[in-house]
Scaffold this active site. Structure first.
Site, PDB file in Angstrom:
ATOM      1  N   LYS A 123      -2.204  -1.717  -3.805  1.00  0.00           N
ATOM      2  CA  LYS A 123      -3.108  -0.298  -3.325  1.00  0.00           C
ATOM      3  C   LYS A 123      -2.062   0.902  -4.190  1.00  0.00           C
ATOM      4  CE  LYS A 123      -6.602   2.376  -0.966  1.00  0.00           C
ATOM      5  NZ  LYS A 123      -7.367   1.869   0.537  1.00  0.00           N
TER       6      LYS A 123
ATOM      7  N   LYS B  16       1.325  -1.803   0.246  1.00  0.00           N
ATOM      8  CA  LYS B  16      -0.143  -0.145   0.388  1.00  0.00           C
ATOM      9  C   LYS B  16       0.544   0.941  -0.098  1.00  0.00           C
ATOM     10  CE  LYS B  16      -3.831   2.749   2.615  1.00  0.00           C
ATOM     11  NZ  LYS B  16      -4.811   1.956   4.027  1.00  0.00           N
TER      12      LYS B  16
END
Length: 327
Positions: A251, A198
């Site tokens: 992400k 992320k």
């Protein structure tokens, strides 16, 4: 000149192109994020995410029933916590009667077979808007103390009936801690979809509007990853797999297709990708101005994410994509 191969033969018409397509989107590829708020009969538009909403639990259940009928088999839940319940411990996050726990129970009661995934991070519950507990003197996010709080949060989600917990916090060692706790408390069947890679991205802005979870000071760069780094993503993901992650996530998605491919080539667990709020909002804004065809942009974007190696895609376009695929 005699050609040995005429590559255009396989592009001659739509039927042939579909027949030989290397990448196919399906409704079951999608995870639909849902934003949940307090109250009853509430459907609130999110200004920075056109045609997307915060819903109360009752309206969320109605939405989930529709999703199941459409063929969407997984939802990822996020809750908007009341400001009065926010503090620097995140204790509301493991309240057995909290909004997330109520939501999980209600959805599983209404649509038992829907795969329910829950966000695990403290930012919706933090008075500072950070994913972990803040050392007030230094402003640093405390790692191990945060993992302890998130472990309690994870267990409460499992007790409520979640199928997967989805830790998005990026604290060190949290996957191993969660797996150990789930096993010890009798929740061995609950999976972990880890946000393994992320990045500290500018594309999260509309999401933070949706949950009122923007950081109150500084940024999240001491725990989310530097977008300049590739090898770090592999290291983070391999560590999560070793600690017990069942699914790993990259992400954002669109600006990180290379990372999705790297991860997919490295691990043997399913890879997911999050087509985030900023990516959603960009397509919506451009389409509203007539600068691109929204329907074509949606399918091309999602196909590119799957082509890069994502077996699952969390996307706000899931319903739109399913309708387009079924035309």
């Amino acid at each position: 000149m005699i050609l040995q191969h005429r590559n255009r033969i396989l592009r001659r018409n739509a039927a042939i192109r579909e027949m030989v397509a290397e990448t196919q989107l399906r409704a079951s590829d999608f995870i639909l994020p849902l934003f949940i708020t307090e109250g009853n009969d509430v459907v609130e538009p999110i200004s920075s995410m056109p045609n997307y909403f915060r819903r109360s639990v009752d309206k969320t259940v109605e939405e989930v029933k529709e999703l199941w009928q459409m063929g969407i088999r997984s939802v990822l839940l996020f809750v908007k916590c009341d400001d009065a319940l926010k503090d620097n411990t995140g204790k509301e996050s493991w309240n057995p009667d909290g909004l997330m726990q109520q939501s999980v129970k209600s959805i599983k009661d209404a649509v038992p077979e829907m795969v329910v995934m829950t966000d695990v991070a403290l930012d919706p519950y933090s008075e500072y808007g950070h994913d972990g507990i803040v050392d007030v003197k230094s402003g640093y996010i405390l790692n191990d103390e945060t993992v302890e709080a998130l472990t309690r949060m994870s267990l409460s989600h499992a007790a409520a009936g979640a199928d997967f917990i989805a830790p998005s916090d990026m604290m060190d060692g949290r996957i191993g801690a969660f797996r150990k706790a789930l096993e010890a408390d009798g929740f061995s069947g609950v999976g972990i979809m880890s946000y393994s890679a992320k990045y500290a991205s500018c594309f999260y802005g509309p999401f933070r509007d949706a949950l009122d979870s923007a950081p109150g000071f500084g940024d999240k760069k001491t725990y989310q990853m530097n977008y300049a780094n590739r090898i770090e993503a592999i290291n983070e993901t391999l560590q999560d797999v070793a600690e017990g992650a069942d699914i790993v996530m990259v992400k954002p998605a669109m600006a990180y297709l290379d990372i999705i491919r790297e991860i997919a080539n490295t691990v043997t667990v399913p890879v997911s990708a999050y087509h985030v709020s900023g990516e959603y909002a960009m397509i919506k804004a451009a389409a509203e101005r007539g600068w691109l065809d929204e329907e074509k942009a949606v399918l091309e974007s999602l196909t590119s994410i799957k082509r890069a190696g994502a077996a699952l895609i969390a996307t706000y376009f899931a319903k739109d994509a399913v309708r387009l695929l079924h035309r």
